[in-house]
Design an enzyme around this catalytic site. Structure first.
Site, PDB file in Angstrom:
ATOM      1  N   SER A 121       0.812  -1.212   0.000  1.00 20.55           N
ATOM      2  CA  SER A 121       0.000   0.000   0.000  1.00 20.55           C
ATOM      3  C   SER A 121       0.850   1.268   0.000  1.00 20.55           C
ATOM      4  CB  SER A 121      -0.965  -0.015   1.184  1.00 20.55           C
ATOM      5  OG  SER A 121      -1.788   1.126   1.167  1.00 20.55           O
ATOM      6  N   ASP A 162      -5.894   2.757  -3.594  1.00 22.12           N
ATOM      7  CA  ASP A 162      -7.211   2.608  -2.966  1.00 22.12           C
ATOM      8  C   ASP A 162      -7.634   3.868  -2.206  1.00 22.12           C
ATOM      9  OD1 ASP A 162      -5.464   2.247  -0.860  1.00 22.12           O
ATOM     10  OD2 ASP A 162      -6.265   0.299  -0.236  1.00 22.12           O
ATOM     11  N   ASP A 187      -1.050   1.941  -3.732  1.00 15.03           N
ATOM     12  CA  ASP A 187      -1.801   0.895  -4.436  1.00 15.03           C
ATOM     13  C   ASP A 187      -3.160   1.377  -4.929  1.00 15.03           C
ATOM     14  OD1 ASP A 187      -2.856   0.959  -1.854  1.00 15.03           O
ATOM     15  OD2 ASP A 187      -3.302  -1.188  -1.830  1.00 15.03           O
ATOM     16  N   ASP A 197      -2.589   6.967  -3.048  1.00 15.73           N
ATOM     17  CA  ASP A 197      -1.554   6.234  -2.315  1.00 15.73           C
ATOM     18  C   ASP A 197      -0.973   5.150  -3.234  1.00 15.73           C
ATOM     19  OD1 ASP A 197      -3.538   4.241  -2.196  1.00 15.73           O
ATOM     20  OD2 ASP A 197      -2.795   3.517  -0.262  1.00 15.73           O
TER      21      ASP A 197
HETATM   22 MG    MG Z   1      -3.586   1.632   0.070  1.00 13.78          MG
END
Ligand code: MG
Length: 452
Positions: A95, A241, A239, A237
């Site tokens: 992440s 999400d 990744d 961010d």
């Molecule tokens: Mg994330």
């Protein structure tokens, strides 16, 4: 029992805390419990190809068919699981963590991260001998699947694309060298926006900025907004999400404000609806939901709890203060590109500048504090605290949250990672929020002292 899963999947420094052997065994354990058909995706970290091969090996060794969806945002992997009707999914990602980290997020067949109970089952298998391996003639196979295009299309279909196209919006995007670069610019272009980007090449070293977007590291995005005269800037961010929004004047707005903006619009379209959010969320969310005749469904802190509450209760909208918005009609998970599309639709419909839309929301003062507490005393201290507090409204599902008569609130929670209790308070004035924090800090300190 070991401790493999943290608050958001398995994470660690690559080749130090998280090894290829661990990921192989984790993937095998997960595959053995989740079922035969498993999606596998990765973010753009330098160690993701290495861990991906480890996960493939683990899954094949227990007889799973690996549906390889390649490099893509985490929400696109989650969409793939649901769309392809698979038994689960694994995402190799850490992440927003620094570049030396990596990890694995495990999804159930509905695309949402697995429950705590499921994590415990996988941990048990991982630590107690590992999964049963398949005979040589029934190991799994790999199928390549292209799902990113369908994911992009699905997001566009969830907003009034004609309306957004007519808005003629200029959009500045900062994926922070993360995988949001593979979806967000394309989605914005296809919604008829003029798109400008910074840090939009996927690079696992994150040369542009930290992969955690914060008000203090979005200077490049704010400058891009200014230079191009963009109507909105959006940072993602690592990744993809979570998304944070910057208005046309270059001001960064924290995630609780953008969530409130989306929630207010959602209540206009769905009067009386329920909205899920953790007990740590700002009162601004309560305000807009109650103004729409709706009700807040409080959850424990953590995106998985919000998602699971949404799925179980058929709730259409959820969100966190860190910029994670979950739009149920698409998928009950945080999705940065979906958040982008929803905000663009609001801007196109109202025709108002983003700064004015944000200014239409109530403003509250927030403050944090902490109190030292040895880990072994946290449970007892929390119990004592629950017995000692007095307020018109008390919620104890995660720590203790108190609401006072004037609408102020405080949340007192033991940290999951440090030997401290954290205190978060919010009120209309700085003086009042300080007063609430001081009062409760003294109470927590005295309770802990009494236990020593
Ligand atoms: Mg994330």
């Amino acid at each position: 029992m070991g401790d493999l899963f943290g608050t958001n999947g398995v994470r660690g420094v690559a080749n130090v805390e998280l090894t290829v052997e661990m990921v192989t065994r984790l993937a095998g354990s997960a595959g053995a419990l989740l079922g035969k058909d498993i999606a596998l995706g990765t973010d753009g970290r330098t160690t993701s190809p290495m861990f991906k091969e480890a996960a493939v090996s683990g899954l094949l060794s227990v007889g799973c068919t690996v549906h390889d969806v390649g490099m893509l945002p985490t929400p696109a992997l989650q969409f793939s699981v649901r769309r392809l009707g698979l038994d689960g999914g694994l995402m190799v990602t850490a992440s927003h963590n620094p570049p030396e980290f990596n990890g694995v997020k495990v999804m159930a067949n509905d695309g949402v991260e697995i429950s705590r109970e499921r994590e415990n089952e996988i941990e048990a298998l991982f630590f107690e001998g590992g999964p049963e391996l398949s005979p040589w003639d029934s190991v799994g196979c790999v199928r390549r699947r292209e799902t990113l295009e369908r994911y992009n299309r699905a997001i566009i279909e969830h907003v009034d694309s004609g309306l957004v196209e007519g808005g003629g919006l200029k959009v500045a995007l900062d994926p922070g060298n993360g995988v949001a670069a593979l979806a967000a610019p394309e989605i914005a272009r296809r919604l008829g926006c003029e798109v400008f980007t910074v840090n939009a090449n996927v690079d696992g070293r994150f040369p542009g900025r930290d992969s955690e977007p914060r008000p203090d590291n979005l200077g490049d995005l704010a400058a891009l907004v200014e230079a191009t005269g963009a109507d909105v800037g959006v940072a993602f961010d690592g990744d993809g999400d979570r998304a944070l929004f910057v208005d046309e004047g270059g001001k960064v707005h924290w995630g609780d404000r953008s969530f409130a903006l989306v929630a207010r619009d959602f209540m206009d379209k769905n009067p009386g609806a329920e909205v899920a959010t953790p007990v740590s969320s700002s009162r601004v969310i309560e305000d807009v939901v109650e103004a729409g005749g709706g009700r807040i469904v409080w959850t424990k802190v953590g995106s998985v709890d919000v998602s699971r509450n949404m799925v179980d209760g058929g709730i259409g909208l959820g969100g966190e203060e860190n910029g994670g918005i979950m739009y149920g009609p698409h998928l009950e998970v945080r999705d940065g590109s979906m958040s982008l599309a929803l905000v663009l639709e609001i801007m196109a419909r109202t025709g108002e500048p983003l700064s004015r839309l944000f200014a239409g929301l109530p403003v509250y003062e927030q403050m944090k504090d902490k109190v030292s507490c040895p880990n072994e005393l946290k449970g007892k201290a929390l119990e004592a605290l629950r017995g000692a507090v007095e307020a018109p409204r008390v919620e104890t599902m995660d720590g203790v949250k108190l609401w006072y008569g004037d609408g102020s609130w405080i949340l007192i929670r033991p940290s999951g990672t440090e030997p401290v209790f954290r205190l978060y308070a919010e009120s209309e004035t700085q003086e009042r929020v300080r007063e609430i924090l001081d009062e409760n800090r003294v109470l927590v300190e005295s309770l802990i002292e009494g236990l020593n």
